[in-house]
Write a protein that holds these residues in place. Structure first.
Motif, PDB file in Angstrom:
ATOM      1  N   SER A   1       2.887  -1.510   3.589  1.00  0.00           N
ATOM      2  CA  SER A   1       3.999  -0.620   4.280  1.00  0.00           C
ATOM      3  C   SER A   1       5.333  -1.595   4.384  1.00  0.00           C
ATOM      4  O   SER A   1       6.370  -1.071   4.080  1.00  0.00           O
ATOM      5  CB  SER A   1       3.451  -0.676   5.739  1.00  0.00           C
ATOM      6  OG  SER A   1       2.257   0.249   5.908  1.00  0.00           O
TER       7      SER A   1
ATOM      8  N   ARG B   1      -5.075  -1.595  -2.572  1.00  0.00           N
ATOM      9  CA  ARG B   1      -5.652  -0.711  -1.535  1.00  0.00           C
ATOM     10  C   ARG B   1      -4.776  -0.043  -0.708  1.00  0.00           C
ATOM     11  O   ARG B   1      -4.690   1.199  -0.400  1.00  0.00           O
ATOM     12  CB  ARG B   1      -6.873  -1.376  -0.883  1.00  0.00           C
ATOM     13  CG  ARG B   1      -8.119  -1.465  -1.820  1.00  0.00           C
ATOM     14  CD  ARG B   1      -9.122  -2.172  -1.057  1.00  0.00           C
ATOM     15  NE  ARG B   1     -10.463  -2.381  -1.970  1.00  0.00           N
ATOM     16  CZ  ARG B   1     -11.358  -3.488  -1.796  1.00  0.00           C
ATOM     17  NH1 ARG B   1     -11.373  -4.093  -0.724  1.00  0.00           N
ATOM     18  NH2 ARG B   1     -12.430  -3.254  -2.547  1.00  0.00           N
ATOM     19  N   GLY B   2      -3.849  -1.001   0.011  1.00  0.00           N
ATOM     20  CA  GLY B   2      -3.049  -0.454   1.002  1.00  0.00           C
ATOM     21  C   GLY B   2      -1.857   0.609   0.252  1.00  0.00           C
ATOM     22  O   GLY B   2      -1.463   1.643   0.826  1.00  0.00           O
TER      23      GLY B   2
ATOM     24  N   TYR C   1      -3.157  -5.411   2.754  1.00  0.00           N
ATOM     25  CA  TYR C   1      -3.475  -4.292   3.150  1.00  0.00           C
ATOM     26  C   TYR C   1      -1.984  -3.675   4.131  1.00  0.00           C
ATOM     27  O   TYR C   1      -1.079  -2.734   3.675  1.00  0.00           O
ATOM     28  CB  TYR C   1      -4.411  -3.814   4.102  1.00  0.00           C
ATOM     29  CG  TYR C   1      -4.768  -2.297   4.076  1.00  0.00           C
ATOM     30  CD1 TYR C   1      -5.329  -1.510   2.964  1.00  0.00           C
ATOM     31  CD2 TYR C   1      -4.112  -1.693   5.134  1.00  0.00           C
ATOM     32  CE1 TYR C   1      -5.640  -0.173   3.238  1.00  0.00           C
ATOM     33  CE2 TYR C   1      -4.206  -0.182   5.371  1.00  0.00           C
ATOM     34  CZ  TYR C   1      -5.086   0.544   4.344  1.00  0.00           C
ATOM     35  OH  TYR C   1      -5.028   1.902   4.256  1.00  0.00           O
TER      36      TYR C   1
ATOM     37  N   LYS D   1      -2.313   2.118  -2.403  1.00  0.00           N
ATOM     38  CA  LYS D   1      -3.094   3.438  -2.812  1.00  0.00           C
ATOM     39  C   LYS D   1      -3.098   4.547  -1.804  1.00  0.00           C
ATOM     40  O   LYS D   1      -2.755   5.588  -2.025  1.00  0.00           O
ATOM     41  CB  LYS D   1      -4.275   3.169  -3.357  1.00  0.00           C
ATOM     42  CG  LYS D   1      -5.079   4.224  -4.065  1.00  0.00           C
ATOM     43  CD  LYS D   1      -6.505   3.932  -4.469  1.00  0.00           C
ATOM     44  CE  LYS D   1      -7.207   5.068  -5.025  1.00  0.00           C
ATOM     45  NZ  LYS D   1      -8.672   4.754  -5.169  1.00  0.00           N
ATOM     46  N   ASP D   2      -3.188   4.044  -0.699  1.00  0.00           N
ATOM     47  CA  ASP D   2      -3.552   4.796   0.424  1.00  0.00           C
ATOM     48  C   ASP D   2      -1.908   5.378   1.056  1.00  0.00           C
ATOM     49  O   ASP D   2      -1.996   6.388   1.863  1.00  0.00           O
ATOM     50  CB  ASP D   2      -4.126   4.131   1.877  1.00  0.00           C
ATOM     51  CG  ASP D   2      -5.540   3.919   1.776  1.00  0.00           C
ATOM     52  OD1 ASP D   2      -5.893   4.407   0.672  1.00  0.00           O
ATOM     53  OD2 ASP D   2      -6.185   3.170   2.502  1.00  0.00           O
ATOM     54  N   ILE D   3      -0.735   4.858   0.673  1.00  0.00           N
ATOM     55  CA  ILE D   3       0.292   5.327   0.772  1.00  0.00           C
ATOM     56  C   ILE D   3       1.081   6.088  -0.259  1.00  0.00           C
ATOM     57  O   ILE D   3       2.170   6.366  -0.368  1.00  0.00           O
ATOM     58  CB  ILE D   3       1.099   4.738   1.487  1.00  0.00           C
ATOM     59  CG1 ILE D   3       1.519   3.025   0.624  1.00  0.00           C
ATOM     60  CG2 ILE D   3       0.895   4.019   2.965  1.00  0.00           C
ATOM     61  CD1 ILE D   3       2.380   2.324   1.398  1.00  0.00           C
TER      62      ILE D   3
END
Length: 327
Positions: free
Chosen positions: A227, A250-251, A223, A253-255
């Motif tokens: 970044s 998942r990480g 995750y 997707k969140d950005i």
């Protein structure tokens, strides 16, 4: 009734029958059972007693501290497979944490009446790694190598498999391929990292240190890696484990980065979640049942005073929807 008579009746070689009667690791369980059942039927009695007696013998599975507290599905499945085959052969198996072992590895096993051990999840920095050197007690390591007359190892073919993953991605048009390292102190992580570099070289792709993320074997690490890769131009990422890959997806997707539309991702292990995760994960399937079986056979072989060995298990690449063609 002699061994050669049993061999003749069952259409097997004398050596195969002899190995089956003595529980050798290089004879299939089906053949062993066939020979044992027939020997019992005809009243054959060996001169030497076999390891499988009415009295249970004790083995232990030793986990690193982290793996005992928070066991991954990989180690749980591998422990279950090993325990299954040990139980079928009248061995008792106890789970032990590396932190439970004192200054002397051999003294701990002897004091607790263990005949041998299967060790999971240790890296180069594990204190236990030095304690097992020179051991006189049969010991099998998973995905690690330590020299010793009573130490065998069973490993996956990490170099070849990861290089094939890189080739798979290259053939789909990817030339900017990242890599997430699981543990700098881990034998298997360094093998997989080397396999990634070899894969790049084989396909004429220049190595870029800015495409490498050094993490840990968990979802959180994947995750956090999202970044890092957001600031690169990679079109594909090879992860050292499924857990890392799932955390990365998942990480990302969140950005606002989608897999596989924006970046293709591969894992390693083929955990149960890999096939029904969204998107289903392209990964490397480890045959954990086979590994557990062969690890047990290695221990039995050393208990019978046979030489130590290193076994390499070949794995399959399972292609699913987390990678795409960009040609």
């Amino acid at each position: 009734m002699k061994i050669k008579d049993i061999a003749y009746d069952l259409h097997l070689s004398v050596s195969t029958v002899s190995k089956a009667l003595n529980g050798a690791f290089d004879v299939s369980n089906e053949t062993k059972q066939l020979v044992l059942d027939y020997a019992k039927k005809v009243g054959y009695k060996a001169r030497d007693q076999r390891l499988k007696t009415t009295k249970k013998r004790r083995l232990c599975i030793i986990h690193s501290v982290d793996n005992l507290i928070n066991p991954s599905s990989l180690f749980m499945a591998l422990s279950a497979a090993f325990s299954k085959y040990a139980g079928e052969n009248n061995f008792e198996v106890i789970q032990v944490g590396a932190h439970q072992i004192g200054e002397s590895y051999d003294d701990y096993l002897k004091d607790n009446h263990f005949d041998g051990a299967f060790i999971l999840g240790l890296n180069y920095e594990s204190p236990l790694l030095n304690k097992i050197k020179g051991t006189n007690i049969p010991t099998v390591l998973f995905d690690n190598i330590v020299e010793g007359d009573k130490i065998s190892s069973i490993n996956n073919e990490n170099l070849n498999t990861i290089s094939k993953l890189v080739t798979l991605l290259h053939n789909k048009g990817h030339n900017k391929i990242g890599f997430i390292h699981g543990d700098r102190s881990s034998f298997i992580s360094n093998e997989r990292y080397a396999g990634y570099i070899i894969g790049l070289e084989m396909n004429g792709i220049a190595y870029n240190p800015n495409y490498i993320y050094f993490g840990s074997y968990n979802e959180e690490s994947g995750y956090k890696a999202a970044s890092f890769f957001k600031n690169t131009d990679v079109s594909a990422i090879v992860c050292s484990s499924d857990s890392i890959a799932i955390g990365l997806i998942r990480g990302l997707k969140d950005i606002g980065i989608s897999c596989p539309e924006d970046v293709s991702i591969t894992g390693y292990d083929d955990l149960e979640i890999a096939s029904y995760f969204t998107p289903p994960l392209t990964t490397v399937r480890q045959d954990l049942d086979l590994i557990g079986n062969r690890a047990f056979d290695l221990l039995v072989s050393m208990l019978m005073n046979r030489t130590n060995q290193r076994i390499v298990i070949f794995s399959d690449i399972i292609i699913r929807e987390s990678i795409r063609n960009i040609l």
